[in-house]
Design an enzyme around this catalytic site. Structure first.
Site, PDB file in Angstrom:
ATOM      1  N   ARG A 103     -30.477  33.331  -4.755  1.00  0.00           N
ATOM      2  CA  ARG A 103     -29.282  34.086  -4.325  1.00  0.00           C
ATOM      3  C   ARG A 103     -29.788  35.171  -3.384  1.00  0.00           C
ATOM      4  O   ARG A 103     -30.581  36.023  -3.783  1.00  0.00           O
ATOM      5  CB  ARG A 103     -28.561  34.701  -5.523  1.00  0.00           C
ATOM      6  CG  ARG A 103     -27.519  35.721  -5.113  1.00  0.00           C
ATOM      7  CD  ARG A 103     -26.593  36.123  -6.226  1.00  0.00           C
ATOM      8  NE  ARG A 103     -25.648  35.062  -6.516  1.00  0.00           N
ATOM      9  CZ  ARG A 103     -24.530  35.212  -7.237  1.00  0.00           C
ATOM     10  NH1 ARG A 103     -24.216  36.393  -7.742  1.00  0.00           N
ATOM     11  NH2 ARG A 103     -23.719  34.197  -7.452  1.00  0.00           N
ATOM     12  N   HIS A 130     -21.421  29.434  -0.886  1.00  0.00           N
ATOM     13  CA  HIS A 130     -21.612  29.461  -2.352  1.00  0.00           C
ATOM     14  C   HIS A 130     -21.337  28.037  -2.870  1.00  0.00           C
ATOM     15  O   HIS A 130     -20.352  27.799  -3.577  1.00  0.00           O
ATOM     16  CB  HIS A 130     -20.647  30.482  -2.965  1.00  0.00           C
ATOM     17  CG  HIS A 130     -21.000  30.900  -4.360  1.00  0.00           C
ATOM     18  ND1 HIS A 130     -22.113  30.431  -5.026  1.00  0.00           N
ATOM     19  CD2 HIS A 130     -20.378  31.762  -5.227  1.00  0.00           C
ATOM     20  CE1 HIS A 130     -22.163  30.972  -6.225  1.00  0.00           C
ATOM     21  NE2 HIS A 130     -21.127  31.781  -6.372  1.00  0.00           N
ATOM     22  N   GLN A 133     -20.580  27.092  -6.646  1.00  0.00           N
ATOM     23  CA  GLN A 133     -19.264  27.502  -7.133  1.00  0.00           C
ATOM     24  C   GLN A 133     -18.194  26.495  -6.716  1.00  0.00           C
ATOM     25  O   GLN A 133     -17.316  26.140  -7.507  1.00  0.00           O
ATOM     26  CB  GLN A 133     -18.919  28.900  -6.584  1.00  0.00           C
ATOM     27  CG  GLN A 133     -17.612  29.422  -7.100  1.00  0.00           C
ATOM     28  CD  GLN A 133     -17.643  29.751  -8.581  1.00  0.00           C
ATOM     29  OE1 GLN A 133     -18.496  30.505  -9.026  1.00  0.00           O
ATOM     30  NE2 GLN A 133     -16.716  29.195  -9.356  1.00  0.00           N
ATOM     31  N   ASP A 219     -10.646  35.485  -3.552  1.00  0.00           N
ATOM     32  CA  ASP A 219     -11.919  36.074  -3.967  1.00  0.00           C
ATOM     33  C   ASP A 219     -11.833  37.566  -3.651  1.00  0.00           C
ATOM     34  O   ASP A 219     -10.891  38.012  -2.982  1.00  0.00           O
ATOM     35  CB  ASP A 219     -13.062  35.391  -3.185  1.00  0.00           C
ATOM     36  CG  ASP A 219     -14.453  35.792  -3.641  1.00  0.00           C
ATOM     37  OD1 ASP A 219     -14.576  36.423  -4.721  1.00  0.00           O
ATOM     38  OD2 ASP A 219     -15.418  35.486  -2.923  1.00  0.00           O
ATOM     39  N   CYS A 259     -13.450  32.630  -8.224  1.00  0.00           N
ATOM     40  CA  CYS A 259     -14.834  32.402  -8.670  1.00  0.00           C
ATOM     41  C   CYS A 259     -15.308  33.462  -9.656  1.00  0.00           C
ATOM     42  O   CYS A 259     -16.265  33.242 -10.382  1.00  0.00           O
ATOM     43  CB  CYS A 259     -15.773  32.319  -7.473  1.00  0.00           C
ATOM     44  SG  CYS A 259     -15.910  33.843  -6.527  1.00  0.00           S
ATOM     45  N   ARG A 287     -19.446  25.922 -14.139  1.00  0.00           N
ATOM     46  CA  ARG A 287     -20.695  26.187 -13.416  1.00  0.00           C
ATOM     47  C   ARG A 287     -21.865  25.578 -14.198  1.00  0.00           C
ATOM     48  O   ARG A 287     -22.776  24.961 -13.625  1.00  0.00           O
ATOM     49  CB  ARG A 287     -20.917  27.701 -13.255  1.00  0.00           C
ATOM     50  CG  ARG A 287     -19.971  28.385 -12.278  1.00  0.00           C
ATOM     51  CD  ARG A 287     -20.279  28.020 -10.834  1.00  0.00           C
ATOM     52  NE  ARG A 287     -21.613  28.352 -10.419  1.00  0.00           N
ATOM     53  CZ  ARG A 287     -22.023  29.558 -10.015  1.00  0.00           C
ATOM     54  NH1 ARG A 287     -21.161  30.551  -9.935  1.00  0.00           N
ATOM     55  NH2 ARG A 287     -23.285  29.765  -9.653  1.00  0.00           N
TER      56      ARG A 287
HETATM   57  N1  NVA Z   1     -17.727  36.463  -2.198  1.00  0.00           N
HETATM   58  C1  NVA Z   1     -18.346  37.078  -3.355  1.00  0.00           C
HETATM   59  C2  NVA Z   1     -18.617  36.052  -4.403  1.00  0.00           C
HETATM   60  C3  NVA Z   1     -19.244  36.598  -5.681  1.00  0.00           C
HETATM   61  C4  NVA Z   1     -19.537  35.510  -6.680  1.00  0.00           C
HETATM   62  C5  NVA Z   1     -19.630  37.775  -2.929  1.00  0.00           C
HETATM   63  O1  NVA Z   1     -20.360  37.205  -2.113  1.00  0.00           O
HETATM   64  O2  NVA Z   1     -19.888  38.889  -3.395  1.00  0.00           O
HETATM   65  N1   CP Z   2     -19.031  33.411  -9.430  1.00  0.00           N
HETATM   66  C1   CP Z   2     -20.285  33.853  -9.476  1.00  0.00           C
HETATM   67  O1   CP Z   2     -21.169  33.375  -8.758  1.00  0.00           O
HETATM   68  O2   CP Z   2     -20.506  34.866 -10.363  1.00  0.00           O
HETATM   69  P1   CP Z   2     -21.794  35.782 -10.509  1.00  0.00           P
HETATM   70  O3   CP Z   2     -21.830  36.663  -9.269  1.00  0.00           O
HETATM   71  O4   CP Z   2     -21.562  36.563 -11.764  1.00  0.00           O
HETATM   72  O5   CP Z   2     -23.019  34.930 -10.577  1.00  0.00           O
END
Ligand code: NVA
Ligand code: CP
Length: 305
Positions: A103, A130, A133, A219, A259, A287
């Protein structure tokens, strides 16, 4: 052949269909408390440069449930945070473990890591995508309503990593995405790495995007990495809150997804996310199951058992 999952379109439609079917089998086995350890002695390295609850938990628990083990690394405690080149990290880490999940910020970082990795690399979220997800979201849709082919997904809000991945998935799996963003936050097809735009339509008014949709999703307005813009985003996105009115113009059996983590009162009302059309808890749980199917596939290929 070494396979990575860095973007949704890294796998073909046939491979995604296999993963959805495999996730169903793996989930059913898990619900029956059956032991299934195809990845004994395999190790997953999880590298986090951003926060996470679901991604860490689902990958770590998933690897454990498949008989393997997982190691958590973050920028703060590793040499990555002190400027070790990502290419060198790819060379070294991939000599010690069997599979890697990352990540991070720019997609370019994970692409460079993967180019130097001897083992499969999975995108656990980047600024651009992502894919794990969306794998879970589509599997959840299939569980609730059947095939997503030909269906319409309404994306309301920011054209972020989730939105980009929905757009890629629509090309791969042949469904439609209606997108409505505030002015100035529109989809950038190049950033979404779209090779076609046949499955994507944009709408100025979020109500129009939701009209007749099979799935309504949104989101956070401020993704990780954009925190400095939070105040101006709160104002710009105020009319893009998914509420009961939007759900009403969607199909009567439309599903709502997010998500998570969610901000009730910002991108979605409590009434919708906690209401009868919401599938967010199944979506979060899934997930675990889709990522177990994904890790099994990237390490062992198609299996019969
Ligand atoms: N769009 C959000 C998703 C978090 C799971 C982010 O990137 O922070
Ligand atoms: N939806 C998701 O990826 O959640 P986290 O940021 O908690 O991993």
């Amino acid at each position: 052949m070494l396979k990575h999952f860095l973007q949704f379109k890294d796998l073909t439609r046939a491979e995604h269909d296999y993963l959805f079917e495999r996730a169903r089998v793996i989930k059913a086995r898990f619900k029956r408390y059956e032991t299934y350890h195809p990845l004994v002695d395999r190790t997953l390295a999880m590298i986090f440069e951003k926060s996470s609850t679901r991604t860490r938990l689902s990958f770590e628990a998933g690897m454990h449930q498949l008989g393997g083990s997982a190691i958590y690394l973050n920028t703060r405690d590793t040499q990555l945070g002190r400027g070790e080149p990502v290419e060198d990290a790819g060379e070294v880490i991939s000599r010690m473990v069997d599979i890697v999940m990352i990540r991070t910020f720019e997609q370019d970082i994970i692409e460079r890591f993967a180019a130097h990795s001897r083992v499969p690399v999975i995108n656990g979220l980047t600024n651009e995508y992502h894919p794990c997800q969306i794998l879970a979201d589509i599997f959840t849709y299939i569980e609730h309503r059947g095939s997503i082919q030909g269906r319409t997904v309404a994306w309301i809000g920011d054209s972020n990593n989730m939105c980009n991945t929905w757009l890629q998935a629509a090309e791969v799996l042949d469904f439609n995405v209606h997108v409505s963003t505030p002015p100035g936050y529109e989809v950038e097809p190049e950033r979404a790495n779209l090779y076609g735009t046949d499955h994507f339509e944009s709408f100025a008014d979020p109500m129009d995007a939701c009209r007749g949709a099979d799935l309504v999703t949104t989101d956070v307005w401020t993704s990780m990495g954009w925190e400095a813009e939070n105040e101006e985003r709160l104002k710009a996105f105020a009319d893009w809150q998914v509420d009961a009115e939007m759900m009403k113009v969607a199909k009567a059996d439309a599903v709502f997804m997010h998500c998570l983590p969610a901000h009730r009162g910002e991108e979605v009302t409590g009434e919708v996310i906690d209401g009868p059309q919401s599938a967010v808890w199944d979506e979060a749980e899934n997930r675990l199951h889709v990522q177990k199917a994904l890790m099994e596939y990237l390490l062992l290929g198609r299996v019969e058992s």
